[in-house]
Design a protein around this motif. Structure first.
Motif, short mmCIF file in Angstrom:
data_model
loop_
_atom_site.label_atom_id
_atom_site.label_comp_id
_atom_site.label_asym_id
_atom_site.label_seq_id
_atom_site.Cartn_x
_atom_site.Cartn_y
_atom_site.Cartn_z
N PRO A 6 -8.69 2.72 -5.32
CA PRO A 6 -7.65 1.76 -4.97
C PRO A 6 -7.88 1.16 -3.59
O PRO A 6 -8.35 1.84 -2.66
N PRO A 7 -7.56 -0.13 -3.42
CA PRO A 7 -7.76 -0.80 -2.14
C PRO A 7 -7.11 -0.13 -0.95
O PRO A 7 -7.66 -0.18 0.16
N PRO A 8 -5.94 0.53 -1.08
CA PRO A 8 -5.37 1.17 0.11
C PRO A 8 -6.28 2.22 0.75
O PRO A 8 -6.10 2.59 1.90
N CYS A 9 -7.28 2.70 0.02
CA CYS A 9 -8.22 3.67 0.60
C CYS A 9 -8.97 3.06 1.79
O CYS A 9 -9.45 3.78 2.66
N TRP A 10 -9.07 1.72 1.83
CA TRP A 10 -9.74 1.07 2.96
C TRP A 10 -8.98 1.27 4.26
O TRP A 10 -9.49 0.99 5.33
N GLY A 11 -7.76 1.78 4.18
CA GLY A 11 -6.99 2.09 5.38
C GLY A 11 -7.29 3.46 5.94
O GLY A 11 -6.75 3.84 6.98
N SER B 42 -24.85 -10.84 14.17
CA SER B 42 -24.11 -11.91 14.84
C SER B 42 -22.83 -11.45 15.53
O SER B 42 -22.25 -12.19 16.30
N PHE B 43 -22.36 -10.25 15.23
CA PHE B 43 -21.06 -9.84 15.72
C PHE B 43 -21.11 -8.57 16.55
O PHE B 43 -21.87 -7.65 16.26
N ASP B 44 -20.24 -8.51 17.56
CA ASP B 44 -20.00 -7.29 18.33
C ASP B 44 -18.95 -6.45 17.64
O ASP B 44 -18.98 -5.23 17.68
N THR B 45 -17.98 -7.11 17.02
CA THR B 45 -16.82 -6.44 16.44
C THR B 45 -16.47 -7.07 15.10
O THR B 45 -16.53 -8.28 14.95
N VAL B 46 -16.07 -6.23 14.17
CA VAL B 46 -15.54 -6.70 12.89
C VAL B 46 -14.19 -6.04 12.72
O VAL B 46 -14.06 -4.84 12.91
N MET B 47 -13.17 -6.83 12.39
CA MET B 47 -11.82 -6.30 12.22
C MET B 47 -11.34 -6.55 10.81
O MET B 47 -11.71 -7.54 10.18
N SER B 48 -10.51 -5.64 10.32
CA SER B 48 -9.89 -5.81 9.02
C SER B 48 -8.38 -5.63 9.18
O SER B 48 -7.93 -4.64 9.74
N CYS B 49 -7.65 -6.60 8.71
CA CYS B 49 -6.18 -6.48 8.78
C CYS B 49 -5.56 -6.72 7.42
O CYS B 49 -4.41 -7.09 7.31
N VAL B 50 -6.33 -6.50 6.36
CA VAL B 50 -5.81 -6.77 5.03
C VAL B 50 -5.10 -5.59 4.40
O VAL B 50 -4.48 -5.73 3.37
N GLY B 51 -5.16 -4.43 5.00
CA GLY B 51 -4.52 -3.25 4.41
C GLY B 51 -3.04 -3.44 4.18
O GLY B 51 -2.48 -2.94 3.21
N LEU B 52 -2.40 -4.20 5.04
CA LEU B 52 -0.96 -4.41 4.92
C LEU B 52 -0.60 -5.07 3.60
O LEU B 52 0.34 -4.67 2.94
N MET B 53 -1.36 -6.07 3.18
CA MET B 53 -1.00 -6.74 1.93
C MET B 53 -1.11 -5.79 0.74
O MET B 53 -0.33 -5.87 -0.20
N PHE B 54 -2.05 -4.86 0.78
CA PHE B 54 -2.17 -3.90 -0.31
C PHE B 54 -1.01 -2.92 -0.31
O PHE B 54 -0.52 -2.53 -1.36
N ALA B 55 -0.54 -2.54 0.88
CA ALA B 55 0.60 -1.62 0.96
C ALA B 55 1.85 -2.28 0.41
O ALA B 55 2.66 -1.64 -0.25
N ILE B 56 2.04 -3.57 0.64
CA ILE B 56 3.21 -4.29 0.12
C ILE B 56 3.11 -4.46 -1.38
O ILE B 56 4.10 -4.34 -2.12
N MET B 57 1.93 -4.79 -1.88
CA MET B 57 1.76 -5.10 -3.30
C MET B 57 1.59 -3.87 -4.19
O MET B 57 1.72 -3.97 -5.40
N ARG B 58 1.30 -2.74 -3.61
CA ARG B 58 0.97 -1.55 -4.40
C ARG B 58 1.98 -1.24 -5.51
O ARG B 58 1.58 -0.95 -6.64
N PRO B 59 3.29 -1.31 -5.26
CA PRO B 59 4.24 -0.98 -6.34
C PRO B 59 4.16 -1.94 -7.53
O PRO B 59 4.60 -1.60 -8.63
N TYR B 60 3.60 -3.11 -7.34
CA TYR B 60 3.58 -4.13 -8.39
C TYR B 60 2.22 -4.29 -9.06
O TYR B 60 2.10 -5.01 -10.03
N ALA B 61 1.21 -3.65 -8.52
CA ALA B 61 -0.14 -3.80 -9.05
C ALA B 61 -0.41 -2.78 -10.16
O ALA B 61 0.07 -1.65 -10.09
#
Length: 80
Positions: free
Chosen positions: A45-50, A17-36
């Protein structure tokens, strides 16, 4: 382009169904990493998705045409 909110594990779209798939969630993991807490044994770890090499390894030959573009985004705290 239009935006739709949906459950990532039960998307209401058919295959191909899609030509393009985008992910912009990496930022939230970078902010939360010190607290997780550290991930459980064997989990990656989720930041690996970056990292393009990590994502390509996970997706393998299931994705035949992929592009990765790294951009910077200035993020402000809520209420700022």
């Amino acid at each position: 382009m239009s935006w739709r909110e949906a459950d990532a594990e039960d998307l209401p779209f058919g295959d191909g169904s899609f030509d393009t798939v985008m992910s912009c969630v990496g930022l939230m993991f970078a902010i939360m990493r010190p607290y997780a807490p550290p991930p459980p044994p064997g989990a990656q770890p989720p930041p690996c998705w970056g990292r393009e090499d990590h994502v390509r390894t996970l997706l393998g030959d299931r994705v035949t045409d992929g592009e990765a573009h790294r951009r910077s985004l200035r993020a402000a705290a809520l209420g700022a």
